[in-house]
Design a protein around this motif. Structure first.
Motif, PDB file in Angstrom:
ATOM      1  N   LEU A 157       0.885  -1.255  -0.138  1.00 47.92           N
ATOM      2  CA  LEU A 157      -0.118  -0.015  -0.008  1.00 47.92           C
ATOM      3  C   LEU A 157       0.865   1.178   0.034  1.00 47.92           C
ATOM      4  N   ILE A 158       2.005   1.166   0.829  1.00 52.05           N
ATOM      5  CA  ILE A 158       2.958   2.338   0.857  1.00 52.05           C
ATOM      6  C   ILE A 158       3.339   2.626  -0.504  1.00 52.05           C
ATOM      7  N   ILE A 159       4.081   1.373  -1.222  1.00 49.18           N
ATOM      8  CA  ILE A 159       4.530   1.704  -2.496  1.00 49.18           C
ATOM      9  C   ILE A 159       3.567   2.213  -3.630  1.00 49.18           C
ATOM     10  N   ALA A 160       2.019   1.723  -3.539  1.00 41.90           N
ATOM     11  CA  ALA A 160       1.122   2.144  -4.335  1.00 41.90           C
ATOM     12  C   ALA A 160       1.040   3.760  -4.070  1.00 41.90           C
ATOM     13  N   ILE A 161       0.728   3.965  -2.989  1.00 39.30           N
ATOM     14  CA  ILE A 161       0.568   5.531  -2.503  1.00 39.30           C
ATOM     15  C   ILE A 161       1.800   6.306  -2.939  1.00 39.30           C
ATOM     16  N   SER A 162       3.100   5.927  -2.788  1.00 41.74           N
ATOM     17  CA  SER A 162       4.174   6.493  -3.433  1.00 41.74           C
ATOM     18  C   SER A 162       4.122   6.719  -4.967  1.00 41.74           C
ATOM     19  N   PHE A 163       3.557   5.762  -5.512  1.00 38.92           N
ATOM     20  CA  PHE A 163       3.373   5.853  -7.066  1.00 38.92           C
ATOM     21  C   PHE A 163       2.397   6.846  -7.464  1.00 38.92           C
TER      22      PHE A 163
END
Length: 212
Positions: A187-193
């Protein structure tokens, strides 16, 4: 606003971010902390790492901007722009992680007090403003958005290894809360993207209007 004015403003911001971050990081290595066992443990935190990355990128962009003002070049090197891009995305993640996750856990005084004001608020905001609204030399492609989250992915891999596998670090970001790292970290990676795409979109839009 003329190109020269934008360049001067960006140069001032980049210089301020570089000097403040460098001073804070170097000073922290010589000050005993009640939180960290060793001063060098500050490098465990994504906040420190993303600020250092942005400070380095800011210094490199500054070099190009000085040469632009001297008439020795016309643009900031693309590699430096992409490095700044990754730093800005990292700082945006830092800003919103602190705002939405860490302040409710540790309190606003701890997260935004002292050097936290620069590392968690001023550096992210100023770097975002300079990159999006002032540094209009390079158009960002869709593939560049992936480069924008590389530091997040690399740090995420290290954090997973140290917290979940080796258990050498405490879970200070609470990303493994309830053992749900497999939900939180993607989820953190998706938010970062999503942040990376937003920065790219806004920067390119501002660039189009500036050129138009």
């Amino acid at each position: 606003m003329t190109v020269r004015t934008r360049t001067i403003l960006s140069l001032i911001i980049n210089a301020g971010v570089f000097l403040a971050t460098t001073t804070i990081v170097i000073t922290s290595l010589f000050i005993k902390s009640e939180i960290l066992e060793h001063s060098y443990h500050t490098f465990m935190f994504f906040t420190t790492d993303s600020n250092i990355l942005t400070a380095i990128a800011s210094a490199l962009v500054m070099i190009c901007e000085i040469k632009i003002l001297q008439g020795k070049r016309t643009t900031v090197a693309r590699a430096f722009t992409l490095l700044k891009y990754a730093g800005v995305v990292g700082l945006m993640l830092t800003f919103f992680t602190v705002l939405c996750l860490l302040i409710p856990i540790y309190g606003i005084a701890m997260e935004w007090g002292g050097t936290g004001l620069h590392m968690h608020v001023l550096a992210p905001v100023l770097s975002f403003v300079s990159f999006v609204f002032l540094e209009q030399h390079t158009k960002l492609s869709l593939s560049d958005a992936v480069i924008g989250i590389l530091p997040v992915i690399i740090y995420g891999a290290v954090y997973f290894l140290q917290v979940v596998v080796i258990k050498n670090w405490m879970d200070f970001y609470a990303f493994n809360s309830g053992g749900r790292w497999y939900l939180i970290m993607p989820l953190i990676i998706a938010i970062s993207f999503a942040m990376s795409l937003f920065v790219r979109f806004l920067r390119n839009k501002v660039r189009e209007r500036t050129e138009g």
